[in-house]
Design an enzyme around this catalytic site. Sequence first.
Site, PDB file in Angstrom:
ATOM      1  N   ASP A 134       0.809  -1.183  -0.106  1.00  0.00           N
ATOM      2  CA  ASP A 134      -0.148  -0.182  -0.034  1.00  0.00           C
ATOM      3  C   ASP A 134       0.945   1.275   0.041  1.00  0.00           C
ATOM      4  OD1 ASP A 134      -2.414   1.592   0.173  1.00  0.00           O
ATOM      5  OD2 ASP A 134      -1.838   1.918   2.370  1.00  0.00           O
ATOM      6  N   THR A 187      -3.615   6.225  -3.881  1.00  0.00           N
ATOM      7  CA  THR A 187      -2.311   6.785  -3.329  1.00  0.00           C
ATOM      8  C   THR A 187      -0.824   6.635  -4.016  1.00  0.00           C
ATOM      9  OG1 THR A 187      -2.209   5.006  -1.847  1.00  0.00           O
ATOM     10  CG2 THR A 187      -3.629   6.908  -1.023  1.00  0.00           C
ATOM     11  N   THR A 188      -0.825   5.555  -4.641  1.00  0.00           N
ATOM     12  CA  THR A 188       0.323   5.164  -5.141  1.00  0.00           C
ATOM     13  C   THR A 188       0.432   5.701  -6.625  1.00  0.00           C
ATOM     14  OG1 THR A 188       0.374   2.979  -4.285  1.00  0.00           O
ATOM     15  CG2 THR A 188       1.917   3.385  -6.181  1.00  0.00           C
ATOM     16  N   ASP A 222      -9.478   0.399   1.570  1.00  0.00           N
ATOM     17  CA  ASP A 222      -9.337   0.935  -0.040  1.00  0.00           C
ATOM     18  C   ASP A 222     -10.716   0.421  -0.456  1.00  0.00           C
ATOM     19  OD1 ASP A 222      -6.954   1.871   0.477  1.00  0.00           O
ATOM     20  OD2 ASP A 222      -6.012   0.246  -0.616  1.00  0.00           O
TER      21      ASP A 222
END
Length: 552
Positions: free
Chosen positions: A60, A93-94, A394
């Site tokens: 994550d 988020t990545t 998520d």
Amino acid sequence: MNAPVLVLNTNTKRENGRKAQLANIMAGKTVADLIRTCLGPKSMLKMLIDPQAGVTITSDGNSVLRDLTVEHPAAKYMIELSRTQDETVGDGTTSVVILCGEVLQVAEPWIQKGIHPTIIISGFLDALEDALKSLHEISTTIDLSDPKIVSGVVKSCIGTTFMNTWNDILCKLAIEAVTICAGGDLMKAKGKEDIDTKRYARVEKIAGGDFSESMVIKGVVLNKDVVHSKMRRRIVKPRVVLLDCSLEYTKGESQTDVEVTTATDFGKLIELEEQYVKRLCENIIRVKPDLVITEKGISDIAQHYLQKAGISALRRARKNDNLRLARATGASIVYRTEDLKETDVGIAGLFEVKKIGDEYYAFISECEKSTACTILLRGGSKDVLNEVERNLQDAMASCKNLIARPELVPGGGASEMHIATTLSKKAKNIEGKKQWPYSSIAVAMEVIPRTLAANCGVDVVKVITELRAKHISNKENSTFGIDGMKGTIVDMKELGVWEPYEVKAQCIKTAIEAACTLLRVDDVVSGIKNENSGQQQNQMGTQQATMMPQVE
């Protein structure tokens, strides 16, 4: 007291102008490269070691960046970017950090050629506006009443995580939890943006057992046992009272003095305490509850009176647990037992205390009109459960985004490649220097499909060239992207990989705007006190003092 000395926190020299911009670009690229391998279903894992020597293994992006210790201010800004994306939409988020790093990288040549940052930023913002329009063109609205569509979207969002083995169970848990928090019907909740799953969908992790035993409980689970051994541990349809007051004698403040003169006086004091606690219990017994839960303590005398009246009690519940219990049972939290009324009493379906492992858990479940729930996760170890929880958050965020805006865009880098080809065509009609940074955004958008292909271990140049050619040749090919498992070019419609429009739009917007902010920085200074400079100043001050003439 010495004044703070302005110093750069990475070098001894102060950076400004082009040097500062290039240093910020380098810091942004470094952070992006760090988590580049965390994108897609074939992503690699990162092992994080915290200051207490604890180890976390995760893919994550937000979790990886959150535990990083960095000194460069631009790198800190990139980490903050990931946290903001997580708080806003809960996913991507990545991608947002990788895209922002790539936008900074394509800006570097123009900075070195002496093009003013204002022109570069202007081109980037024009490209952002056209990119969002292009993204909207390929978006499709979905019917939230179809569980297969909702399930497919949530699966594709968590299919890139380490826990994709248990996709079906995770997806079911996430949708069920969000449905409860939304009031029981996704269609009626359509357009709602205030569904708070972080507060009202609590995850309770219990190590041991099989992951298939995980479930969503329509109610609340507390890691507590009843306060008295003779109290009932199972009650069907209990009447529930929630308190935020203590059921014990309130001790006086430090200024209070009590003088005992005779042997009977101390007995009278104890008797007064008992009468006070008995009065508190009588106020509760008056509304005939079966279960009392308080955030404060319960004295031994109060336990005796409550047990005698057939009432079970739990003490020292957390504030947020009490708030969830109020939403689940319909009870009102009361701050004084004298104020208890019949309307403050709530109803639950079942109260049961179970022993799981060495711990006791109180289940207040089967609440009919509950808008709060507890997700009970079972698994082999705490590390596995922590990773499952991250992926579950998520999944719930994806489901929430669908409710807020039920629109989808194709995944697997198809959306980014469509935007890239659209911007490349439009760039030819732009005049002046602005054309170069505008077209650079088209190059930057290809980083997502390129990274997906690279993480699969295929020939990146060949695959990306074929995908680009497919998108340029025909507008109908805008749903073609990279299969994250095989690294081949497939139609995302057939593969069933979709992403919420809200997540993708927020990701592009945040990445480009953050890159523009970093490019605007032309001076990096620090107000941190430099000890060496302070010592030098003291020495200079001493020398000056000795050189001053003495006045008689």
